[in-house]
Scaffold this motif. Structure first.
Motif, short mmCIF file in Angstrom:
data_model
loop_
_atom_site.label_atom_id
_atom_site.label_comp_id
_atom_site.label_asym_id
_atom_site.label_seq_id
_atom_site.Cartn_x
_atom_site.Cartn_y
_atom_site.Cartn_z
N MET A 35 -5.96 -13.20 -36.32
CA MET A 35 -5.74 -12.67 -34.97
C MET A 35 -4.47 -11.80 -34.92
N LYS A 36 -4.48 -10.85 -34.00
CA LYS A 36 -3.34 -9.96 -33.84
C LYS A 36 -2.22 -10.66 -33.09
N SER A 37 -1.08 -9.97 -33.00
CA SER A 37 0.05 -10.47 -32.25
C SER A 37 -0.32 -10.63 -30.78
N MET A 38 0.60 -11.16 -29.98
CA MET A 38 0.31 -11.46 -28.58
C MET A 38 -0.03 -10.21 -27.77
N VAL A 39 -0.63 -10.45 -26.59
CA VAL A 39 -1.03 -9.37 -25.71
C VAL A 39 -0.63 -9.72 -24.29
N PHE A 40 -0.35 -8.70 -23.48
CA PHE A 40 -0.07 -8.88 -22.06
C PHE A 40 -1.33 -8.62 -21.26
N CYS A 41 -1.56 -9.43 -20.23
CA CYS A 41 -2.75 -9.29 -19.39
C CYS A 41 -2.35 -9.11 -17.93
N PHE A 42 -3.04 -8.21 -17.24
CA PHE A 42 -2.79 -7.93 -15.82
C PHE A 42 -4.11 -7.74 -15.09
N LEU A 43 -4.08 -8.00 -13.78
CA LEU A 43 -5.16 -7.61 -12.87
C LEU A 43 -4.53 -6.70 -11.83
N ALA A 44 -5.05 -5.47 -11.72
CA ALA A 44 -4.46 -4.48 -10.81
C ALA A 44 -5.55 -3.85 -9.96
N TYR A 45 -5.68 -4.31 -8.73
CA TYR A 45 -6.68 -3.82 -7.80
C TYR A 45 -6.00 -3.10 -6.64
N GLY A 46 -6.50 -1.94 -6.28
CA GLY A 46 -5.97 -1.24 -5.13
C GLY A 46 -4.72 -0.45 -5.47
N GLU A 47 -4.42 0.54 -4.64
CA GLU A 47 -3.33 1.48 -4.94
C GLU A 47 -2.00 0.78 -5.10
N GLU A 48 -1.68 -0.17 -4.19
CA GLU A 48 -0.38 -0.82 -4.26
C GLU A 48 -0.17 -1.54 -5.58
N HIS A 49 -1.16 -2.33 -5.98
CA HIS A 49 -0.99 -3.13 -7.20
C HIS A 49 -1.14 -2.30 -8.46
N ILE A 50 -1.92 -1.23 -8.38
CA ILE A 50 -1.99 -0.32 -9.52
C ILE A 50 -0.65 0.38 -9.72
N ASN A 51 -0.02 0.80 -8.63
CA ASN A 51 1.31 1.40 -8.73
C ASN A 51 2.31 0.42 -9.33
N GLU A 52 2.25 -0.83 -8.86
CA GLU A 52 3.14 -1.86 -9.42
C GLU A 52 2.87 -2.06 -10.90
N PHE A 53 1.58 -2.14 -11.26
CA PHE A 53 1.24 -2.32 -12.68
C PHE A 53 1.79 -1.18 -13.52
N ASN A 54 1.60 0.05 -13.08
CA ASN A 54 2.05 1.20 -13.87
C ASN A 54 3.56 1.15 -14.11
N ILE A 55 4.30 0.70 -13.10
CA ILE A 55 5.75 0.57 -13.25
C ILE A 55 6.10 -0.50 -14.28
N VAL A 56 5.46 -1.67 -14.16
CA VAL A 56 5.74 -2.77 -15.09
C VAL A 56 5.32 -2.39 -16.51
N ALA A 57 4.15 -1.76 -16.63
CA ALA A 57 3.66 -1.38 -17.96
C ALA A 57 4.61 -0.39 -18.63
N LYS A 58 5.11 0.58 -17.87
CA LYS A 58 6.09 1.52 -18.42
C LYS A 58 7.33 0.78 -18.92
N SER A 59 7.75 -0.23 -18.15
CA SER A 59 8.92 -1.00 -18.54
C SER A 59 8.69 -1.74 -19.85
N LEU A 60 7.52 -2.38 -19.96
CA LEU A 60 7.21 -3.11 -21.19
C LEU A 60 7.15 -2.18 -22.39
N LEU A 61 6.54 -1.02 -22.21
CA LEU A 61 6.43 -0.08 -23.32
C LEU A 61 7.77 0.57 -23.63
#
Length: 230
Positions: free
Chosen positions: A1-27
């Motif tokens: 198996m590969k190394s660990m993975v991050f999982c998110f659920l992002a529905y709707g504009e507000e949470h998609i915007n939040e996800f994109n911000i968090v994902a940029k931070s992680l990367l």
């Protein structure tokens, strides 16, 4: 198996915007981090995400299961994160690869504790009664906003996902839950599914605790700042 993975659920504009911000931070922390997200609008997700899953069902918090099921096909260790979080700089998430098997949850609370937090639970009495027919012992809720899950055994992976799916479907008519959000307090269903699959549930220790201490889950709408790493 590969190394660990991050999982998110992002529905709707507000949470998609939040996800994109968090994902940029992680990367920004590590461009090699793998992220899987389930969403109703794949075209709004930023580039560089390991896997984007389009989900066409109406929103329900139990759709976290869809993302986790996909992740467990390829990974043994995952960290689920709600989109409404802050990540404090200085975390090495790859240390989570070494955690013991099971779910590492920030909190595990019984119904008495939930009453202390929310007051009367009468508004979800039918839901709790239905869950009590599925799990005869005392009900608990695991903190579903962020957790680490490690399952090595393939049969346990299948069992956990099956129980989560079946309990969700069985209780859908009774999910008149907090804040009128479909599937809210899904942590009770997750807790039952883990126990039925024989997966240990534990509070964070050592490396997991260090990681959790550098994550803030604010759980409010419209208060996320653009700067997610702080």
């Amino acid at each position: 198996m590969k190394s660990m993975v991050f999982c998110f659920l992002a529905y709707g504009e507000e949470h998609i915007n939040e996800f994109n911000i968090v994902a940029k931070s992680l990367l920004q922390i590590n461009p090699e981090y793998r992220i899987i997200v389930g969403t109703d609008s794949p075209e709004q997700i930023i580039k560089g995400i390991y896997r984007v899953i389009e989900i066409k069902e109406p929103f329900n918090y139990n759709l976290k299961r869809v993302v986790i099921e996909e992740a467990l096909k390829e990974f043994d260790t995952l960290m689920f994160l709600d989109t409404d979080i802050f990540i404090r700089n200085g975390i090495d998430f790859l240390t989570l690869d070494k955690v013991g098997a099971g779910m590492h949850a920030a909190e595990i609370v019984n119904l008495d504790k939930l009453k202390d937090i929310y007051g009367s639970l009468d508004y979800m009495k039918d839901y709790l009664n239905e869950l009590s027919t599925i799990h005869l012992d005392e009900l608990h809720l695991v903190h579903e906003g962020y957790f680490v899950l490690k399952i090595v055994d393939s049969k346990q992976k299948e069992s956990f996902i099956k129980h989560w799916r079946d309990i969700d479907i069985q209780t859908r008519p009774y999910q008149r839950l907090a804040y009128d959000l479909p599937g809210a307090m899904e942590g009770i269903i997750i807790w039952i599914a883990l126990h039925k699959a024989g997966i240990e549930v534990r509070l964070p220790e050592a490396e997991v605790k260090k990681v959790f201490n550098r994550i803030s889950h604010f759980g409010k709408r419209n208060c996320k700042l653009e700067k997610t790493i702080i």
